[in-house]
Design an enzyme around this catalytic site. Structure first.
Site, mmCIF file in Angstrom:
data_model
loop_
_atom_site.group_PDB
_atom_site.id
_atom_site.type_symbol
_atom_site.label_atom_id
_atom_site.label_comp_id
_atom_site.label_asym_id
_atom_site.label_seq_id
_atom_site.Cartn_x
_atom_site.Cartn_y
_atom_site.Cartn_z
ATOM 1 N N ILE A 1 13.075 6.426 14.177
ATOM 2 C CA ILE A 1 12.538 7.213 13.638
ATOM 3 C C ILE A 1 11.287 8.087 14.174
ATOM 4 C CG2 ILE A 1 10.966 7.109 11.724
ATOM 5 C CD1 ILE A 1 14.078 6.255 10.921
ATOM 6 N N CYS B 1 -1.629 7.951 11.874
ATOM 7 C CA CYS B 1 -1.668 7.552 13.159
ATOM 8 C C CYS B 1 -0.863 8.139 13.848
ATOM 9 C CB CYS B 1 -0.736 5.916 13.213
ATOM 10 S SG CYS B 1 -1.447 5.060 11.870
ATOM 11 N N ARG C 1 -2.301 10.188 6.256
ATOM 12 C CA ARG C 1 -1.509 10.490 5.953
ATOM 13 C C ARG C 1 -0.739 11.485 4.758
ATOM 14 N NH1 ARG C 1 3.197 13.534 7.890
ATOM 15 N NH2 ARG C 1 5.115 13.789 6.633
ATOM 16 N N ARG D 1 -6.587 0.089 7.853
ATOM 17 C CA ARG D 1 -5.542 0.831 6.544
ATOM 18 C C ARG D 1 -4.711 0.250 5.610
ATOM 19 N NH1 ARG D 1 -2.909 4.797 10.058
ATOM 20 N NH2 ARG D 1 -2.299 5.392 7.144
ATOM 21 N N ARG E 1 5.329 13.851 12.142
ATOM 22 C CA ARG E 1 5.913 13.532 11.444
ATOM 23 C C ARG E 1 5.793 15.133 10.990
ATOM 24 N NH1 ARG E 1 4.123 7.837 9.571
ATOM 25 N NH2 ARG E 1 1.469 8.514 9.731
ATOM 26 N N PRO E 2 6.070 16.051 11.248
ATOM 27 C CA PRO E 2 6.138 17.516 9.862
ATOM 28 C C PRO E 2 6.244 17.290 8.384
ATOM 29 C CG PRO E 2 8.589 17.759 10.821
ATOM 30 C CD PRO E 2 7.776 15.936 11.463
ATOM 31 N N ASP F 1 8.131 0.380 10.880
ATOM 32 C CA ASP F 1 7.487 -0.032 10.866
ATOM 33 C C ASP F 1 7.387 -1.946 11.110
ATOM 34 O OD1 ASP F 1 5.786 1.583 9.662
ATOM 35 O OD2 ASP F 1 5.665 1.260 7.620
ATOM 36 N N LEU G 1 9.872 19.664 5.375
ATOM 37 C CA LEU G 1 10.974 19.310 4.291
ATOM 38 C C LEU G 1 9.788 19.495 2.622
ATOM 39 C CD1 LEU G 1 13.060 16.837 6.055
ATOM 40 C CD2 LEU G 1 13.537 19.512 5.917
ATOM 41 N N LYS H 1 0.884 -1.226 -0.257
ATOM 42 C CA LYS H 1 -0.004 0.153 0.056
ATOM 43 C C LYS H 1 1.196 1.177 -0.281
ATOM 44 C CE LYS H 1 -0.069 1.725 4.758
ATOM 45 N NZ LYS H 1 -0.728 2.984 5.364
ATOM 46 N N ASN H 2 1.986 1.303 0.648
ATOM 47 C CA ASN H 2 3.042 2.188 1.177
ATOM 48 C C ASN H 2 3.665 2.300 -0.925
ATOM 49 O OD1 ASN H 2 2.386 2.980 2.924
ATOM 50 N ND2 ASN H 2 3.759 1.967 4.326
#
Length: 424
Positions: A331, A120, A96, A401, A125-126, A309, A129, A22-23
């Site tokens: 992370i 999540c 996200r 998800r 998780r800005p 993950d 960038l 999915k990613n």
């Protein structure tokens, strides 16, 4: 709200076919915005995040259709025109990865209004960038009322170095740069297989890209991209989860339609812990969990290191290993929420900031637990498979998800797990 009811203590035996990642599918879907032609994606997993992004594309005015195939879905997407440049909060808050539409919208249409993302609850998780990179390519960015407003009268290629490695940031700028005039060089870029898979699709669409899969990616912008067909890579995290499932239950599984070369860090760490994993071919793995589990420390890193993950699943495994294991999360700063649920099942875990000390082997017993995020929910399923008695996991919409019918796949290999409604 659905729950999982698991009766533990059953070794898993049989064969599991990996789903598409999915990613990898999510950025591929976003890439369809870069062309007016048809983009066809195969091996798309049947998970909730895919449905969420498809709803977002529909909100933008994109046509799409889905067809069930033997392995995953075939998804056809065509963004002939943009009816609405707004990605609303109601959809973006659910996931996200919705922010991935930002780069393609600005690159092709020159404007976008995208809600700040959700997802999540695993820490900050800005996306600064993403925004700094788009500004370097010539976009005008402002944030008002919880929305990112981006404008550009044609992007221009430029060098950009990420202060920290970001997968979605790399993907967003990679897509935007394909239609920017001149050359863009992305340094300290993410090296994940999902980034490389996106670059593969973009090249099929006519993009000029070098270095995907390394920390330096060069993109020479083109005037137009065209349609393409693409097979999504297997989900390495799903495969890793099933490797741990076999190990924690003392079972034996064959995993097919996989990419062992994407799993080297996971396989190496499992071997250190006493789990026998054998590569049977370019797309097949065999895992034997009948041996004695031994504690082995792990530190999460960006690819090709041990994936964050897989940290929660590995923690569940270490509760059943002899000795003490130190798990260090580098992370995300808030990714040990599952530890509190494992404690309620009998685990012996001590938290110290970004470090967790897991002391095993401790017997786990079934309990009522609650999932806090996607991978935490997977760790609770694994713990439930190993526990004595019944485990009831609440809020399993998190696992929906990212895992395609996980309860069905587990049932096929001997687990006793079923989905129950809240009223049951």
């Amino acid at each position: 709200m659905d729950k999982f009811l698991i009766e533990g203590g059953r070794p898993l035996e049989g064969r599991v076919t990996a789903s598409g990642a999915k990613n990898a599918a999510l950025p591929a879907m976003a890439a369809s915005l870069l062309t007016e032609d048809l983009v066809t994606l195969r091996n798309v997993p049947r998970v909730r995040d895919i449905s969420t992004l498809r709803s977002l594309l529909d909100e933008l005015g994109v046509d799409s259709s889905v067809t069930h195939e033997t392995h995953g879905n075939r998804l056809e997407i065509q963004a002939r025109k943009l009816l609405n440049p707004v990605a609303p909060y109601e959809l973006v808050k659910q996931m996200r990865a919705s922010v991935l539409v930002l780069g393609p919208l600005v690159a092709r249409f020159g404007h976008a209004r995208v809600s700040l993302p959700g997802g999540c609850a695993i820490g900050a998780r800005p996306i600064n960038l993403h925004l700094k990179g788009l500004e370097k390519l010539g976009a005008s960015i402002k944030i008002e009322h919880g929305y990112i407003e981006a404008q550009a009268d044609g992007l221009q290629g430029a060098p950009f170095r990420f202060d920290t490695t970001t997968v979605t940031g790399t993907e967003n700028l990679l897509m935007a740069a394909t239609l920017a005039a001149g050359e863009t060089v992305l340094e300290n870029a993410a090296r994940e297989p999902e980034v490389e898979d996106l670059a593969d699709l973009l090249q099929k669409m006519g993009a000029s890209i070098e270095g995907a899969g390394t920390d330096t990616i060069r993109i020479r912008g083109v005037a137009r991209l065209h349609g393409a067909e693409h097979n999504i890579i297997p989900d390495r995290i799903e495969v890793g989860t099933f490797l741990v499932a076999a190990a924690i239950t003392g079972g034996h599984l064959i995993l097919d339609e996989v990419r062992p070369d994407h799993l080297t860090a996971i396989i190496a760490k499992l071997a250190e812990a006493g789990v026998r994993v054998r590569v049977r071919g370019p797309h097949e793995l065999e895992v034997d969990g009948s041996g004695s589990l031994q504690a082995a420390d792990v530190t999460t890193h960006e690819y090709p290191g041990f994936a964050t993950d897989m940290q929660a699943q590995y923690m569940a495994l270490m509760t059943q290993a002899g000795g003490s294991a130190v798990i260090t999360e580098t992370i995300f700063e808030n990714r040990f929420l599952h530890a509190f649920e494992l404690l309620s099942m009998g685990a012996d875990i001590t938290l110290d900031g970004r470090r967790a000390v897991v002391r095993g082997k401790t017997p786990l017993s079934g309990a009522k637990v609650q999932a806090s995020d996607l991978r935490a929910s997977a760790s609770l399923v694994l713990a439930g498979l190993a526990a004595e008695g019944e485990t009831l996991i609440d809020r399993v919409y998190h696992i929906d998800r990212g895992y395609e019918r996980i309860e069905e796949n587990l049932t096929k290999v001997g687990a006793k797990i079923r989905r129950v409604s809240k009223s049951t």
